[in-house]
Design an enzyme around this catalytic site. Sequence first.
Site, short mmCIF file in Angstrom:
data_model
loop_
_atom_site.label_atom_id
_atom_site.label_comp_id
_atom_site.label_asym_id
_atom_site.label_seq_id
_atom_site.Cartn_x
_atom_site.Cartn_y
_atom_site.Cartn_z
N GLU A 71 16.79 29.95 -13.86
CA GLU A 71 16.26 30.40 -15.15
C GLU A 71 17.07 29.92 -16.36
O GLU A 71 17.70 30.72 -17.06
CB GLU A 71 16.18 31.94 -15.20
CG GLU A 71 15.27 32.54 -14.16
CD GLU A 71 15.04 34.04 -14.35
OE1 GLU A 71 15.73 34.65 -15.18
OE2 GLU A 71 14.18 34.59 -13.65
N GLU B 19 11.73 34.24 -6.73
CA GLU B 19 11.97 35.64 -7.09
C GLU B 19 10.63 36.27 -7.45
O GLU B 19 9.79 35.64 -8.10
CB GLU B 19 12.91 35.80 -8.28
CG GLU B 19 14.35 35.46 -8.01
CD GLU B 19 15.27 35.70 -9.21
OE1 GLU B 19 14.93 36.51 -10.10
OE2 GLU B 19 16.34 35.08 -9.23
C1 GBH Z 1 15.61 37.67 -13.00
O1 GBH Z 1 15.30 37.30 -14.32
C2 GBH Z 1 17.01 37.22 -12.64
O2 GBH Z 1 16.99 35.92 -12.10
C3 GBH Z 1 17.70 38.17 -11.69
O3 GBH Z 1 19.06 37.86 -11.64
C4 GBH Z 1 17.48 39.59 -12.15
O4 GBH Z 1 18.19 40.53 -11.36
C5 GBH Z 1 16.01 39.87 -12.09
O5 GBH Z 1 15.35 39.01 -12.96
C6 GBH Z 1 15.63 41.29 -12.52
O6 GBH Z 1 15.90 41.47 -13.87
O7 GBH Z 1 18.10 42.66 -21.36
O8 GBH Z 1 16.14 43.48 -22.52
O9 GBH Z 1 17.12 41.32 -23.15
C7 GBH Z 1 14.03 37.72 -14.80
C8 GBH Z 1 13.86 37.39 -16.28
C9 GBH Z 1 14.99 37.56 -18.36
C10 GBH Z 1 14.23 39.53 -17.31
C11 GBH Z 1 15.96 38.38 -19.18
C12 GBH Z 1 15.17 40.37 -18.19
C13 GBH Z 1 16.44 40.43 -20.23
C14 GBH Z 1 15.77 41.54 -20.95
N1 GBH Z 1 14.74 38.20 -17.08
N2 GBH Z 1 15.44 39.69 -19.45
S1 GBH Z 1 16.86 42.28 -22.08
#
Ligand code: GBH
Length: 448
Positions: free
Chosen positions: A172, A356
């Site tokens: 990502e 994922e």
């Molecule tokens: C995945 O990202 C990751 O690859 C993984 O490590 C993680 O555990 C999983 O999702 C579950 O979250 O903090 O409000 O700014 C998924 C895409 C992009 C979703 C960043 C959460 C942050 C939101 N992610 N986003 S915030």
Amino acid sequence: AAWAPPAGAMSFPDGFVWGAATSAFQVEGSTTADGRGPSIWDTFCAQPGRIDDGATGNPAADQYLRWEQDLDLMVGLGLQAYRFSVSWPRIVPTGSGEVNQKGVDHYRRVVDGLLDRGMHPAITLYHWDLPQPLQDAGGWTARETADRFGEYAAVMFEAFRDVDATWLTINEPKTTAMVGYAGTEHAPALGDLDAGMAAVHHQLLAHGRAVQAFREVGGRGSIGIALNLMPVYAAPGAETAAGNLDAAENRLYLDPVLLGEYPPEAVGPGPGQLHADAAAFEALVQDGDLEVISTPADVLAVQYYGAAGIDSTGAWLQLFPPSPAGWQQVHAEGLYETLVGLAADYPDLPPLVISENGIPDADPQGQIEDPARLDFLRTHLQQAARAVGEGVDLRQYYAWSLLDNFEWARGMTQRWGIVHVDFATQERTPKASARWYAEVCAANAVPS
Ligand code: GBH
């Protein structure tokens, strides 16, 4: 009419690979063991207020010590593959130069443990734990970081030359660039959109350098990048904004990797666009970079969590039910649309992997009975099967996550595992979703 699943089970093709995923910083713990250097997430966790519950990478799910038990757990569930990530600061503690053999040895034991159990390793090289000394030199804003990544990747390809693995280069790049560099919710929390745009380009360049290194080493197995994709749905009259947002969220990463070009709509002043300095972004791209980035890969790994909606002003809309993770809009059909859309839009698309897909527990204290997750996995796998039935070449699927773990800024307060972890004792207990998923793995089909 809306699509409905058939009455019977939905089968997957012979040889389809079923697994679950984790990442190093989220599960390993032991952050100073055996010569590991500090990463940007160690630094970030040490800053007060960054992580909801003040959790750090220690002990997380303690997998650095409990890896063997976790491999047995997966065998017990009938999983055929494990996607884990390698901690770069265990392999190259300062980010450049000296290789730490003890770090390599750890992953050798894990990989051999998987092979001994007849399981397939899917190895992510970068899941956000950048060596801190590289951040001190600019991190992903610095072009040299792509060079350092290429060197680290080559070390891993040499060390595991004999292994038939699925290698994933960067997990990502969008999240690192937009949440860590443009935003402040993830390390290194720069809060600078131009830094975010530099991080986009340099991570993609790093991916391309790793693919080149893989070919030079002559590694077995396959390699690709892991991109989180999100179908964008337009409110009436918002088609332009939706196209822009699709360019900013999806095509900014897909097009350079698959077509060798950046989509011009991603950056600009309009609704749905990234309001960054387009000229500054263009200036980062040197002659030959896009050829490196689009070096043909063997797979494209898709991470699918949900959908987005947008109106004509560029405001994001909540069009689908939220999950307990506020940012996630649950829309299983969007997975089907994402998969068939990729096949339609990219003529030279390599085989796909879903690396994922998942949802957090409703109860932040944890639960063993998790009907919402079971339903999420079932409906998403039905949509994946539907896409396969229409000719999409999907080869592997990994649930996120094998274990409850350190969920970044949410610390230990948001649980994504199909297996529950009691963080006081580190005891593992499969949830109902894991028991159901075991049936999927055994049948190579989604039961009706
Ligand atoms: C995945 O990202 C990751 O690859 C993984 O490590 C993680 O555990 C999983 O999702 C579950 O979250 O903090 O409000 O700014 C998924 C895409 C992009 C979703 C960043 C959460 C942050 C939101 N992610 N986003 S915030």
